[in-house]
Write an enzyme that holds these catalytic residues in place. Structure first.
Site, PDB file in Angstrom:
ATOM      1  N   SER A 181      42.667  32.462  39.021  1.00 22.71           N
ATOM      2  CA  SER A 181      41.261  32.120  39.269  1.00 22.71           C
ATOM      3  C   SER A 181      41.183  30.663  39.697  1.00 22.71           C
ATOM      4  O   SER A 181      41.998  29.843  39.269  1.00 22.71           O
ATOM      5  CB  SER A 181      40.462  32.315  37.989  1.00 22.71           C
ATOM      6  N   TYR A 194      40.163  31.045  28.789  1.00 26.68           N
ATOM      7  CA  TYR A 194      40.243  31.709  30.093  1.00 26.68           C
ATOM      8  C   TYR A 194      40.952  30.810  31.104  1.00 26.68           C
ATOM      9  O   TYR A 194      41.913  31.230  31.755  1.00 26.68           O
ATOM     10  CB  TYR A 194      38.826  32.052  30.576  1.00 26.68           C
TER      11      TYR A 194
HETATM   12  N1  LIG Z   1      35.076  38.352  39.668  1.00 27.87           N
HETATM   13  C1  LIG Z   1      35.310  37.068  39.882  1.00 27.87           C
HETATM   14  O1  LIG Z   1      34.436  36.293  40.323  1.00 27.87           O
HETATM   15  C2  LIG Z   1      36.678  36.513  39.584  1.00 27.87           C
HETATM   16  C3  LIG Z   1      36.925  35.177  39.922  1.00 27.87           C
HETATM   17  C4  LIG Z   1      38.176  34.646  39.663  1.00 27.87           C
HETATM   18  C5  LIG Z   1      39.155  35.450  39.091  1.00 27.87           C
HETATM   19  N2  LIG Z   1      38.886  36.739  38.753  1.00 27.87           N
HETATM   20  C6  LIG Z   1      39.972  37.526  38.146  1.00 27.87           C
HETATM   21  O2  LIG Z   1      40.081  38.778  38.797  1.00 27.87           O
HETATM   22  C7  LIG Z   1      40.587  39.753  37.887  1.00 27.87           C
HETATM   23  C8  LIG Z   1      39.718  41.006  37.953  1.00 27.87           C
HETATM   24  O3  LIG Z   1      38.390  40.682  37.573  1.00 27.87           O
HETATM   25  P1  LIG Z   1      37.136  41.578  37.994  1.00 27.87           P
HETATM   26  O4  LIG Z   1      36.070  40.631  38.330  1.00 27.87           O
HETATM   27  O5  LIG Z   1      37.564  42.593  38.984  1.00 27.87           O
HETATM   28  O6  LIG Z   1      36.774  42.272  36.594  1.00 27.87           O
HETATM   29  P2  LIG Z   1      36.206  43.735  36.249  1.00 27.87           P
HETATM   30  O7  LIG Z   1      35.353  44.256  37.345  1.00 27.87           O
HETATM   31  O8  LIG Z   1      35.626  43.624  34.891  1.00 27.87           O
HETATM   32  O9  LIG Z   1      37.518  44.677  36.191  1.00 27.87           O
HETATM   33  C9  LIG Z   1      38.477  44.521  35.199  1.00 27.87           C
HETATM   34  C10 LIG Z   1      39.421  45.710  35.233  1.00 27.87           C
HETATM   35  O10 LIG Z   1      40.429  45.531  34.240  1.00 27.87           O
HETATM   36  C11 LIG Z   1      40.427  46.647  33.343  1.00 27.87           C
HETATM   37  N3  LIG Z   1      40.661  46.101  32.021  1.00 27.87           N
HETATM   38  C12 LIG Z   1      39.897  45.176  31.390  1.00 27.87           C
HETATM   39  N4  LIG Z   1      40.404  44.915  30.178  1.00 27.87           N
HETATM   40  C13 LIG Z   1      41.508  45.689  30.059  1.00 27.87           C
HETATM   41  C14 LIG Z   1      42.456  45.881  29.021  1.00 27.87           C
HETATM   42  N5  LIG Z   1      42.353  45.246  27.868  1.00 27.87           N
HETATM   43  N6  LIG Z   1      43.474  46.741  29.219  1.00 27.87           N
HETATM   44  C15 LIG Z   1      43.571  47.436  30.381  1.00 27.87           C
HETATM   45  N7  LIG Z   1      42.705  47.301  31.392  1.00 27.87           N
HETATM   46  C16 LIG Z   1      41.686  46.440  31.230  1.00 27.87           C
HETATM   47  C17 LIG Z   1      39.016  47.277  33.463  1.00 27.87           C
HETATM   48  O11 LIG Z   1      39.004  48.673  33.226  1.00 27.87           O
HETATM   49  P3  LIG Z   1      38.510  49.299  31.795  1.00 27.87           P
HETATM   50  O12 LIG Z   1      37.291  48.554  31.393  1.00 27.87           O
HETATM   51  O13 LIG Z   1      38.299  50.746  32.063  1.00 27.87           O
HETATM   52  O14 LIG Z   1      39.662  49.078  30.892  1.00 27.87           O
HETATM   53  C18 LIG Z   1      38.728  47.028  34.939  1.00 27.87           C
HETATM   54  O15 LIG Z   1      39.310  48.047  35.705  1.00 27.87           O
HETATM   55  C19 LIG Z   1      40.605  39.081  36.515  1.00 27.87           C
HETATM   56  O16 LIG Z   1      41.917  38.686  36.238  1.00 27.87           O
HETATM   57  C20 LIG Z   1      39.702  37.860  36.689  1.00 27.87           C
HETATM   58  O17 LIG Z   1      40.080  36.818  35.838  1.00 27.87           O
HETATM   59  C21 LIG Z   1      37.664  37.302  38.990  1.00 27.87           C
END
Ligand SMILES: NC(=O)c1ccc[n+]([C@@H]2O[C@H](COP(=O)([O-])OP(=O)(O)OC[C@H]3O[C@@H](n4cnc5c(N)ncnc54)[C@H](OP(=O)(O)O)[C@@H]3O)[C@@H](O)[C@H]2O)c1
Length: 294
Positions: A181, A194
């Site tokens: 991130s 985080y």
């Molecule tokens: N969105 C942003 O703006 C942003 C910015 C910078 C970095 N990121 C990074 O991008 C990555 C993805 O984020 P996102 O925004 O796509 O989040 P998201 O929409 O909440 O998706 C997270 C995914 O991970 C799975 N997950 C969550 N906790 C888990 C666990 N304990 N065990 C197994 N699976 C798990 C969830 O599925 P289930 O709930 O079904 O388990 C879901 O499929 C993260 O690493 C985040 O730090 C995101």
């Protein structure tokens, strides 16, 4: 006499100034060319990701799902991993019917620590994993959940890698994409665990890439700004905030061009002195104010 000295110094200062101007112009031109190559040319000359192998890891929502869909569109079969069996089956079905690719699901919770990895390795046996996208996320925490956040954000990145490492090593080819991130680029008070776990992902990815690139294994670290997903409460898409689908498409185009990226042009352009200097100071001030109020 003093006039001569003065002009000698002036000449020296002028020369140093000119060298610095040329240096910064060259550096800036190089950065522009690199950015053009990574974010513009990469759209025209895309790396053929199928050369890495057939299967890919992904998740059921947000950035992970968008990567899975984009790669299914580009002809890869998909392994989905997340916690909810129902969601896994539903998303797998959708990908199969929409893109006519095979899917395979593994239900697991990455907050549970070491115990889960032998089962994951067993379930992956026989699958020709060529690309691993590590996106697991645990962002929001209270004190009791610190171990879970660390397990999810750091242990998963190192351990899941081991599950596919042997396959990559035998084949002499493999691609790992770790999602870090931009929050990791500076210490982020109020997001301490985080941001600390995310800088772990960044450093780990860059080290492992340096260690294994000679063996044909590429590790790319993607460090996004804001993407509209569940994690960001599906904040509306705007010129600074990308949708997950368009982010995944742009970020996948950068594979083969760079091993560290903001993922897309608009995010790369946001890495400015503003985020490097002003934003962390604002966060520190906010944390101080909150502590005084508590
Ligand atoms: N969105 C942003 O703006 C942003 C910015 C910078 C970095 N990121 C990074 O991008 C990555 C993805 O984020 P996102 O925004 O796509 O989040 P998201 O929409 O909440 O998706 C997270 C995914 O991970 C799975 N997950 C969550 N906790 C888990 C666990 N304990 N065990 C197994 N699976 C798990 C969830 O599925 P289930 O709930 O079904 O388990 C879901 O499929 C993260 O690493 C985040 O730090 C995101």
């Amino acid at each position: 006499m003093s006039f001569k000295k003065c002009s000698w110094y002036s000449l020296l200062l002028c020369s140093i100034g000119s060298v610095m101007v040329v240096y910064y112009l060259l550096r800036w031109s190089w950065q522009c060319w690199h950015g053009f190559k990574v974010y513009v040319l990469s759209e025209i000359w895309q790396t053929n990701l199928r050369t890495y192998g057939q299967w890919l890891y992904g998740a059921t929502s947000g950035i992970g799902r968008a990567y899975a869909e984009e790669l299914a569109k580009r002809g890869l079969d998909i392994v989905l991993i997340s916690r909810s069996e129902d969601k896994l089956r539903r998303v797998a079905k959708e990908i199969e019917s929409r893109y006519k690719r095979q899917t395979y699901v593994i239900q697991t919770d990455f907050t549970e620590g070491h115990s889960i990895y032998s089962a994951i390795t067993q379930q992956l046996e026989g699958l020709q994993i060529g690309i691993l996208v590590s996106i697991m996320l645990s962002a929001f925490f209270c004190l009791q959940r610190i171990t879970q956040v660390i397990n999810c954000n750091t242990l998963s990145v190192t351990q899941v890698r081991l599950s596919v490492w042997l396959v990559f090593a035998v084949r002499g080819k493999g691609l790992i994409i770790n999602i870090s991130s931009e929050a990791a680029s500076q210490p982020q008070p109020m997001l301490s665990v985080y941001s600390a776990t995310k800088i772990f992902v960044t450093y780990f990815s860059r080290c492992v890439h340096a260690e294994y690139r000679s063996k044909g294994i590429t590790v790319q670290c993607v460090a996004p700004f804001m993407v509209s997903t569940n994690m960001t409460h599906n904040v509306p898409v705007n010129p600074l905030v990308k949708s997950a689908a368009s982010f995944a498409r742009d970020a996948l185009n950068t594979v083969g061009y760079t091993t560290y990226t903001g993922g897309c042009l608009t995010h790369a352009l946001q890495v400015t002195p503003h985020t490097r200097s002003i934003e962390p100071q604002l966060r520190e001030r906010m944390a101080e104010t909150r502590n005084k109020q508590d």
